[in-house]
Design a protein around this motif. Structure first.
Motif, PDB file in Angstrom:
ATOM      1  N   ARG A 115       0.845  -1.190   0.000  1.00  0.00           N
ATOM      2  CA  ARG A 115       0.000   0.000   0.000  1.00  0.00           C
ATOM      3  C   ARG A 115       0.877   1.235   0.000  1.00  0.00           C
ATOM      4  O   ARG A 115       1.913   1.284   0.642  1.00  0.00           O
ATOM      5  N   LYS A 116       0.437   2.276  -0.710  1.00  0.00           N
ATOM      6  CA  LYS A 116       1.273   3.442  -0.944  1.00  0.00           C
ATOM      7  C   LYS A 116       0.859   4.672  -0.156  1.00  0.00           C
ATOM      8  O   LYS A 116       1.426   5.725  -0.341  1.00  0.00           O
ATOM      9  N   GLY A 117      -0.150   4.571   0.707  1.00  0.00           N
ATOM     10  CA  GLY A 117      -0.631   5.739   1.428  1.00  0.00           C
ATOM     11  C   GLY A 117       0.408   6.274   2.396  1.00  0.00           C
ATOM     12  O   GLY A 117       1.119   5.528   3.045  1.00  0.00           O
ATOM     13  N   SER A 118       0.500   7.597   2.497  1.00  0.00           N
ATOM     14  CA  SER A 118       1.457   8.225   3.401  1.00  0.00           C
ATOM     15  C   SER A 118       0.868   8.326   4.807  1.00  0.00           C
ATOM     16  O   SER A 118      -0.334   8.148   5.015  1.00  0.00           O
ATOM     17  N   PHE A 119       1.741   8.633   5.773  1.00  0.00           N
ATOM     18  CA  PHE A 119       1.275   8.794   7.146  1.00  0.00           C
ATOM     19  C   PHE A 119       0.341   9.995   7.258  1.00  0.00           C
ATOM     20  O   PHE A 119      -0.624   9.974   8.001  1.00  0.00           O
ATOM     21  N   GLY A 120       0.623  11.045   6.492  1.00  0.00           N
ATOM     22  CA  GLY A 120      -0.247  12.230   6.501  1.00  0.00           C
ATOM     23  C   GLY A 120      -1.655  11.901   6.026  1.00  0.00           C
ATOM     24  O   GLY A 120      -2.641  12.390   6.597  1.00  0.00           O
ATOM     25  N   GLN A 121      -1.769  11.063   5.005  1.00  0.00           N
ATOM     26  CA  GLN A 121      -3.093  10.641   4.537  1.00  0.00           C
ATOM     27  C   GLN A 121      -3.800   9.821   5.615  1.00  0.00           C
ATOM     28  O   GLN A 121      -5.011   9.957   5.813  1.00  0.00           O
ATOM     29  N   SER A 122      -3.041   8.987   6.310  1.00  0.00           N
ATOM     30  CA  SER A 122      -3.625   8.188   7.389  1.00  0.00           C
ATOM     31  C   SER A 122      -4.126   9.086   8.510  1.00  0.00           C
ATOM     32  O   SER A 122      -5.220   8.886   9.035  1.00  0.00           O
ATOM     33  N   GLN A 176      -5.904   1.987   0.048  1.00  0.00           N
ATOM     34  CA  GLN A 176      -4.627   2.700  -0.076  1.00  0.00           C
ATOM     35  C   GLN A 176      -3.779   2.700   1.183  1.00  0.00           C
ATOM     36  O   GLN A 176      -2.574   2.551   1.100  1.00  0.00           O
ATOM     37  N   LEU A 177      -4.386   2.929   2.334  1.00  0.00           N
ATOM     38  CA  LEU A 177      -3.622   3.240   3.533  1.00  0.00           C
ATOM     39  C   LEU A 177      -3.001   2.018   4.178  1.00  0.00           C
ATOM     40  O   LEU A 177      -3.570   0.923   4.170  1.00  0.00           O
ATOM     41  N   ASN A 178      -1.843   2.239   4.760  1.00  0.00           N
ATOM     42  CA  ASN A 178      -1.130   1.208   5.494  1.00  0.00           C
ATOM     43  C   ASN A 178      -1.789   1.045   6.869  1.00  0.00           C
ATOM     44  O   ASN A 178      -1.911   2.027   7.609  1.00  0.00           O
ATOM     45  N   HIS A 226       0.072   2.552   9.818  1.00  0.00           N
ATOM     46  CA  HIS A 226      -0.027   4.016   9.873  1.00  0.00           C
ATOM     47  C   HIS A 226      -1.354   4.439  10.489  1.00  0.00           C
ATOM     48  O   HIS A 226      -1.403   5.394  11.262  1.00  0.00           O
TER      49      HIS A 226
END
Length: 69
Positions: A9-16, A39-41, A44
């Motif tokens: 998954r490629k989601g960033s911590f900011g998106q999480s 998407q999100l990890n 995260h």
């Protein structure tokens, strides 16, 4: 064959963090929830939820101290 090396998954911590904060407010749309799930990890999301809960508790403590003291 599925590799166990990573979630992929490629989601960033900011998106999480953003997803968790909107979820705390309860205003998530179903399509956004489905996109986040894809998407999100998960790690995260868990860390963002713990940070969000700590911030929420801290704000509540500050409000109580301001009212009582």
């Amino acid at each position: 064959m599925v590799q166990n090396g990573g979630s992929g998954r490629k989601g960033s911590f900011g998106q999480s963090m953003k997803a968790v904060m909107w979820s705390f407010l309860g205003v998530r749309k179903r399509r956004d929830l489905e996109a986040d799930a894809a998407q999100l990890n998960p790690l995260h999301v868990i860390i963002a939820a713990l940070i969000g809960a700590a911030i929420f508790i801290g704000i509540l403590i500050l409000i109580v101290r301001a009212v009582v003291g």
